[in-house]
Design an enzyme around this catalytic site. Structure first.
Site, PDB file in Angstrom:
ATOM      1  N   HIS A  51       0.840  -1.473  -0.126  1.00 43.61           N
ATOM      2  CA  HIS A  51      -0.223   0.148  -0.676  1.00 43.61           C
ATOM      3  C   HIS A  51       0.807   0.824  -0.046  1.00 43.61           C
ATOM      4  CE1 HIS A  51      -2.804  -3.017   2.103  1.00 43.61           C
ATOM      5  NE2 HIS A  51      -3.422  -2.710   0.507  1.00 43.61           N
ATOM      6  N   ASP A  54       2.664   1.938   3.284  1.00 42.15           N
ATOM      7  CA  ASP A  54       3.230   0.672   3.739  1.00 42.15           C
ATOM      8  C   ASP A  54       4.693   1.157   3.804  1.00 42.15           C
ATOM      9  OD1 ASP A  54       1.399  -1.252   4.736  1.00 42.15           O
ATOM     10  OD2 ASP A  54       1.085  -1.560   2.754  1.00 42.15           O
TER      11      ASP A  54
HETATM   12  C1  GLO Z   1      -9.025  -6.761   0.874  1.00 42.98           C
HETATM   13  C2  GLO Z   1      -8.148  -7.002  -0.622  1.00 42.98           C
HETATM   14  C3  GLO Z   1      -6.972  -6.599   0.043  1.00 42.98           C
HETATM   15  C4  GLO Z   1      -5.919  -6.071  -0.961  1.00 42.98           C
HETATM   16  C5  GLO Z   1      -4.834  -5.389  -0.113  1.00 42.98           C
HETATM   17  C6  GLO Z   1      -4.860  -4.879  -1.784  1.00 42.98           C
HETATM   18  O1  GLO Z   1     -10.076  -7.468   0.907  1.00 42.98           O
HETATM   19  O2  GLO Z   1      -8.148  -8.462  -0.604  1.00 42.98           O
HETATM   20  O3  GLO Z   1      -6.012  -7.235   0.862  1.00 42.98           O
HETATM   21  O4  GLO Z   1      -5.798  -7.400  -1.397  1.00 42.98           O
HETATM   22  O5  GLO Z   1      -5.331  -4.381   0.524  1.00 42.98           O
HETATM   23  O6  GLO Z   1      -4.612  -3.659  -2.893  1.00 42.98           O
END
Ligand code: GLO
Ligand code: MG
Length: 347
Positions: A51, A54
């Site tokens: 993210h 992150d």
């Molecule tokens: C939630 C999603 C989340 C995404 C992550 C990447 O349900 O799976 O984990 O994959 O935020 O954008």
């Protein structure tokens, strides 16, 4: 198990978690983000999913120069660990301004925040040496249908995609559909919606999908068919393999943990299409069980990767000619029995 199978694996730092759920306290101490990167290679992973925050914690309060300098440091750190960034996703679900969604919020100033945050995410990705932006459109949806003008919401999402394509002419946008949670109904629930948005955009070659197994199951769909649909349009940019036991909260179970045959079929479809040969990653969006002791807990990542590779071997050991004959004879009873025995390892 053969490790010579040339697949590249990735996960995000959130997959090493504190085991939180809404009905009790966290059960594992937070493991420092910076120390997670040293764990990737020994576990057999080389791709890191991020993210924006992150990469740059607290980015909302930073100047562009501070933000980019921090992203540069992370790039160096990744290089030192022999890792590559797979994608960066704007986290559009934690700020006060994203309570009612981001691009589809009813508040104009909140939509402005979402767009500015998206631009920052793109800048961070580029500073990291990464061209892929994932949009998991977490809160773009509604709790009651009357709350938003859904047609306008889709226009706003498309407008943002086009603005992103224009803002940076080299990035790709990978949309990760999900039908619900945290909203009651999300606006881009399936890969069909994603692919339609891609074709409607100004440069469809740069708009693709990321399919998460659990999200497809939550939509009542088969993940392997969803993947096949995206592959047929050459729009499967990445996957979040995991599993899900029926229609309930998003579980992020280990790959194959709820339905081994469905996991096999996802692997089969990916193998048949040659997925991964252009460098696409096998992303694993799996969470350790809340009950698991230890810190950090990483066995779920190792195990899911291993199960994936075992299923690749299972697929490669399948008698393709026999499958072809059963299909031609329309003898799906025999085909099913053959598949089940093959998975069980009995003749
Ligand atoms: C939630 C999603 C989340 C995404 C992550 C990447 O349900 O799976 O984990 O994959 O935020 O954008
Ligand atoms: Mg995911």
């Amino acid at each position: 198990m053969s490790d010579s199978i040339p697949y590249r694996f990735s996960f995000g730092p959130w997959n090493i978690s504190e085991g939180a759920d809404p009905f009790g306290p966290e059960v594992r101490p937070a493991f420092p983000h910076e120390e997670k990167f040293a764990l990737y290679r020994p576990l057999g992973f080389e791709g890191v999913q991020f993210h924006d925050d992150d990469v740059v914690p607290g980015l909302d309060g930073m100047t562009p120069a501070q933000m980019l300098s921090r992203a540069g440091e992370v790039k160096t750190m990744l290089g030192n660990h022999g890792l590559v960034p797979e994608f960066v996703a704007p986290r559009l679900w934690f700020a006060d301004q994203t309570v009612d969604g981001a691009y589809t919020s009813n508040s104009e100033s909140d939509r402005k925040y979402a767009w500015e945050r998206t631009q920052k995410c793109i800048d961070i990705a580029r500073a990291l040496g990464c061209k892929a932006i994932v949009l998991w459109l977490s809160r773009e949806g509604s709790y009651i249908r009357e709350a938003k003008d859904a047609r306008l919401a889709y226009e706003r999402i498309l407008g943002t995609i086009n603005a992103m394509l224009e803002y940076d002419r080299e990035i790709e946008i990978w949309i990760e559909p999900k039908p619900n949670e945290p909203t009651d109904q999300a606006y881009v629930p399936t890969i069909g919606h994603t692919v339609a948005l891609a074709y409607a955009s100004k440069d469809h070659r740069r708009v693709k999908g990321l399919i998460e197994s659990a999200h497809a199951l939550l939509a009542g769909l088969d993940p392997s068919d969803e993947m096949a649909f995206a592959l047929a349009h050459d729009k499967l940019a990445s996957v979040h393999l995991n599993d899900q036991n029926g229609l309930k909260y998003d579980q992020d179970k280990n790959f194959g943990g709820a339905n081994l045959r469905a996991a096999f079929n996802q692997v089969r479809v990916l193998e048949e299409a040659g997925y991964g040969r252009r460098g696409e990653f096998i992303g694993l969006d799996v969470k350790a069980m809340r009950t698991q002791k230890g810190s950090p807990v990483t066995v779920h990542l190792r195990n899911s990767r291993e199960i994936f590779l075992h299923l690749v071997e299972k697929y490669r050991a399948l008698d393709g000619e026999l499958v072809r004959q059963y299909r031609e004879a329309r003898d799906y009873e025999a085909l099913e029995c053959y598949i089940l025995k093959h998975l069980l390892g009995v003749k």
